[in-house]
Write an enzyme that holds these catalytic residues in place. Structure first.
Site, PDB file in Angstrom:
ATOM      1  N   GLU A  24     -19.391  -7.601  16.646  1.00 23.01           N
ATOM      2  CA  GLU A  24     -18.928  -6.255  16.998  1.00 23.01           C
ATOM      3  C   GLU A  24     -20.026  -5.504  17.735  1.00 23.01           C
ATOM      4  O   GLU A  24     -21.195  -5.592  17.376  1.00 23.01           O
ATOM      5  CB  GLU A  24     -18.541  -5.494  15.727  1.00 23.01           C
ATOM      6  CG  GLU A  24     -17.167  -5.919  15.213  1.00 23.01           C
ATOM      7  CD  GLU A  24     -16.886  -5.408  13.818  1.00 23.01           C
ATOM      8  OE1 GLU A  24     -17.788  -5.511  12.972  1.00 23.01           O
ATOM      9  OE2 GLU A  24     -15.778  -4.918  13.579  1.00 23.01           O
ATOM     10  N   ARG A  76      -6.575 -17.436  26.477  1.00 24.32           N
ATOM     11  CA  ARG A  76      -5.776 -16.229  26.280  1.00 24.32           C
ATOM     12  C   ARG A  76      -6.709 -15.053  26.048  1.00 24.32           C
ATOM     13  O   ARG A  76      -7.588 -15.101  25.186  1.00 24.32           O
ATOM     14  CB  ARG A  76      -4.836 -16.388  25.092  1.00 24.32           C
ATOM     15  CG  ARG A  76      -3.949 -17.621  25.179  1.00 24.32           C
ATOM     16  CD  ARG A  76      -2.762 -17.547  24.258  1.00 24.32           C
ATOM     17  NE  ARG A  76      -1.707 -16.781  24.877  1.00 24.32           N
ATOM     18  CZ  ARG A  76      -0.895 -17.249  25.828  1.00 24.32           C
ATOM     19  NH1 ARG A  76      -0.993 -18.482  26.259  1.00 24.32           N
ATOM     20  NH2 ARG A  76       0.024 -16.476  26.344  1.00 24.32           N
ATOM     21  N   ASP A 136      -2.496  -3.355  37.211  1.00 22.77           N
ATOM     22  CA  ASP A 136      -2.402  -4.385  36.178  1.00 22.77           C
ATOM     23  C   ASP A 136      -2.155  -5.701  36.908  1.00 22.77           C
ATOM     24  O   ASP A 136      -1.030  -6.020  37.287  1.00 22.77           O
ATOM     25  CB  ASP A 136      -1.264  -4.053  35.213  1.00 22.77           C
ATOM     26  CG  ASP A 136      -1.110  -5.104  34.122  1.00 22.77           C
ATOM     27  OD1 ASP A 136      -1.781  -6.158  34.217  1.00 22.77           O
ATOM     28  OD2 ASP A 136      -0.313  -4.880  33.195  1.00 22.77           O
ATOM     29  N   LYS A 159      -3.290 -16.441  32.742  1.00 28.26           N
ATOM     30  CA  LYS A 159      -2.165 -16.713  33.640  1.00 28.26           C
ATOM     31  C   LYS A 159      -2.720 -17.402  34.886  1.00 28.26           C
ATOM     32  O   LYS A 159      -3.236 -18.511  34.763  1.00 28.26           O
ATOM     33  CB  LYS A 159      -1.415 -15.416  33.910  1.00 28.26           C
ATOM     34  CG  LYS A 159      -0.784 -14.844  32.620  1.00 28.26           C
ATOM     35  CD  LYS A 159       0.018 -13.577  32.825  1.00 28.26           C
ATOM     36  CE  LYS A 159       0.504 -13.035  31.484  1.00 28.26           C
ATOM     37  NZ  LYS A 159       1.192 -11.733  31.613  1.00 28.26           N
ATOM     38  N   TYR A 197     -19.325 -13.274  14.217  1.00 27.15           N
ATOM     39  CA  TYR A 197     -18.940 -11.859  14.351  1.00 27.15           C
ATOM     40  C   TYR A 197     -19.908 -11.170  15.280  1.00 27.15           C
ATOM     41  O   TYR A 197     -21.118 -11.274  15.105  1.00 27.15           O
ATOM     42  CB  TYR A 197     -18.983 -11.160  12.981  1.00 27.15           C
ATOM     43  CG  TYR A 197     -17.607 -10.747  12.543  1.00 27.15           C
ATOM     44  CD1 TYR A 197     -16.925  -9.764  13.260  1.00 27.15           C
ATOM     45  CD2 TYR A 197     -16.974 -11.342  11.463  1.00 27.15           C
ATOM     46  CE1 TYR A 197     -15.637  -9.393  12.897  1.00 27.15           C
ATOM     47  CE2 TYR A 197     -15.693 -10.975  11.103  1.00 27.15           C
ATOM     48  CZ  TYR A 197     -15.026  -9.997  11.821  1.00 27.15           C
ATOM     49  OH  TYR A 197     -13.763  -9.645  11.470  1.00 27.15           O
ATOM     50  N   THR A 237      -5.005 -10.328  32.659  1.00 30.24           N
ATOM     51  CA  THR A 237      -5.109 -11.333  31.604  1.00 30.24           C
ATOM     52  C   THR A 237      -5.985 -12.452  32.155  1.00 30.24           C
ATOM     53  O   THR A 237      -6.193 -12.573  33.368  1.00 30.24           O
ATOM     54  CB  THR A 237      -3.745 -11.947  31.228  1.00 30.24           C
ATOM     55  OG1 THR A 237      -3.233 -12.629  32.368  1.00 30.24           O
ATOM     56  CG2 THR A 237      -2.760 -10.897  30.752  1.00 30.24           C
TER      57      THR A 237
HETATM   58  C1  LIG Z   1       1.391 -10.751  30.643  1.00 29.56           C
HETATM   59  C2  LIG Z   1       1.205  -9.320  31.000  1.00 29.56           C
HETATM   60  C3  LIG Z   1       0.594  -8.413  30.123  1.00 29.56           C
HETATM   61  C4  LIG Z   1       0.294  -8.708  28.684  1.00 29.56           C
HETATM   62  O1  LIG Z   1      -0.417  -9.793  28.345  1.00 29.56           O
HETATM   63  P1  LIG Z   1      -0.383 -10.409  26.868  1.00 29.56           P
HETATM   64  O2  LIG Z   1      -1.615 -11.233  26.845  1.00 29.56           O
HETATM   65  O3  LIG Z   1       0.884 -11.169  26.755  1.00 29.56           O
HETATM   66  O4  LIG Z   1      -0.437  -9.286  25.878  1.00 29.56           O
HETATM   67  C5  LIG Z   1       0.385  -7.121  30.576  1.00 29.56           C
HETATM   68  N1  LIG Z   1       0.757  -6.736  31.809  1.00 29.56           N
HETATM   69  C6  LIG Z   1       1.367  -7.569  32.669  1.00 29.56           C
HETATM   70  C7  LIG Z   1       1.758  -7.081  34.015  1.00 29.56           C
HETATM   71  C8  LIG Z   1       1.628  -8.893  32.283  1.00 29.56           C
HETATM   72  O5  LIG Z   1       2.268  -9.684  33.141  1.00 29.56           O
END
Ligand SMILES: *Cc1c(COP(=O)(O)O)cnc(C)c1O
Length: 421
Positions: free
Chosen positions: A57, A237, A201, A231, A55, A228
């Site tokens: 935090e 993740r 994003d 990806k 933990y 993220t």
């Molecule tokens: C995949 C994605 C997210 C969210 O990611 P998660 O880990 O699935 O919550 C947010 N914004 C965009 C543009 C994405 O492609």
């Protein structure tokens, strides 16, 4: 010595067999879902490490629990590497996922009811960009812009006029299903005119920015970039918020204690490991190859008369209008390709007349296939298989022959991280 997996096999044969099943599925199929990837072996090792026991935090040097000598080390490493890779002033590596990272930004920098300008969902925006079914869609006032589906262009005169009318506090770009690059300068100019915060994003293409294959929004003066880590970046993740120093304290408070409790230190350690990879020439070559493969696959599909939304791609993905191309909805297309071990995902297209579970297209991306070492020649082969399957979805004999070919083909391309235990 007994390995952890040997113990799993003895303790829980059900979960063990599902795990082996998933390994086999990933090995004997071609992964074309643009948001998926194969992470690095050392990322898997770090994720499954003792850091999951801890933990922590708070932030390095300011924790709510003792015993933080090594967690502080790894979180500092992850933050410093993130700043170096993305050329930014501040990084928060604690968000538990991409959705949480976006929520933390909105809630940290804006007030409920404030206006955010973002892309329409059917044109490529993400659920967290204010889908009416999402909590953020209820908390904030989202104003939409759209694309021209023929070439993917954005009408910036209209975006500017709408911004002047609605006075957004934030202008958001970066998408989940948009095959083109983003004109950051135009968004920045419009945001500056109305005094809005600029956010990208980069969840989908963060790894391509990290690898230098796509533009970096910070080079255009953007305030906040989220991505993220699982990806195109090929990490665990998770999510990161990257920002200018002036927003650092608000962002950190918003992630913790605003939105989350204890961070997942095993994931943060794995993010550090991923970012070290992202600094290598090998990763830069990977990022370039993702784009080359994507362009090759898109042009090979179009040579076979497939209709692609926006007429092609500038990034790692493409959206095929399967109704226009093959007379199939996206669900049937996805299910047909599943039969031959090619994994894609059904996808709504701009202003889709069909419902989300039976949309008019599929989304295809090259990050995972490229991580296995596939190149342009392999993309041409893939286009041939995709085309054959979707032109004759009921020809079971042909599907079976293609499935056998796909399985044989996959043997040439080991999956990173599988088969090392
Ligand atoms: C995949 C994605 C997210 C969210 O990611 P998660 O880990 O699935 O919550 C947010 N914004 C965009 C543009 C994405 O492609």
């Amino acid at each position: 010595m007994t390995s952890n997996l040997d113990i799993l096999e003895q303790q829980d044969p059900d979960v063990f067999s599902a795990l082996r099943g998933e390994e086999a599925r990933q090995t004997t199929g071609i992964e074309l879902i643009p948001s998926e990837n194969y992470t690095f072996p050392e990322v898997l090792a770090t994720l499954g490490s003792v850091f999951t026991n801890k933990y922590s935090e708070g932030y390095p040097g300011r924790r709510y629990y003792g015993g933080q000598e090594f967690t502080d080390q790894i979180e500092n490493l992850a933050r410093d590497r993130a700043k170096q890779v993305f050329r930014c002033e501040h990084a928060n590596v604690q968000p538990l996922s991409g959705s949480a990272m976006n929520q933390a930004v909105y809630l940290g920098l804006l007030e409920p009811g404030d206006t955010i300008m973002a892309m329409d969902l059917s044109h490529g925006g993400h659920l967290t960009h204010g889908a009416p079914v999402s909590h953020m869609g209820k908390l904030f006032n989202f104003v939409r812009y759209i694309t021209n589906p023929v070439d993917g262009s954005i009408d910036f005169d209209k975006v500017r006029a709408d911004a002047l009318e609605h006075k957004p506090k934030m202008v958001l770009c970066g998408y989940t299903s948009y095959p083109r690059d983003v004109d950051y300068q135009k968004f920045k100019d419009i945001a500056d005119e109305v005094g809005a915060i600029t956010m990208t994003d980069a969840s989908h293409f963060g790894g391509l920015v990290a690898g230098g294959a796509m533009k970096n929004p910070f080079d255009f003066g953007f305030d906040v970039v989220t991505t993220t880590t699982h990806k195109s970046l090929r990490g665990p993740r998770g999510g990161m918020v990257l920002c200018k120093k002036e927003f650092a304290s608000k962002i950190d408070k918003s992630v913790f204690p605003g939105l989350q409790g204890g961070p997942h230190m095993n994931a943060i350690a794995a993010i550090a490991v991923t970012l070290k990879r992202a600094m290598t020439q090998e990763f830069k070559d990977y990022a370039e190859q993702v784009l080359v493969n994507s362009k090759t696959l898109a042009s090979s599909l179009m040579e076979r008369q497939a209709s692609l939304i926006t007429g092609g791609t500038d990034n790692h993905m493409m959206v095929v209008d399967t109704v226009a191309s093959y007379g199939l909805d996206g669900r049937v297309a996805e299910e047909t390709l599943d039969k031959v071990h090619i994994t894609t995902n059904k996808q709504i297209i701009p202003d889709d007349p069909n419902p989300p579970l039976r949309p008019s297209g599929i989304r295809i991306g090259t990050p995972a296939a490229t991580a296995r070492g596939m190149n342009e020649g392999d993309m041409k082969q893939l286009a041939e298989w995709l085309d054959k399957c979707l032109r004759a979805p009921e020809d079971e004999a042909s599907l079976k022959a293609i499935r056998d070919d796909v399985i044989g083909f996959c043997e040439q391309f080991p999956v990173p991280g599988i088969g090392n235990d």
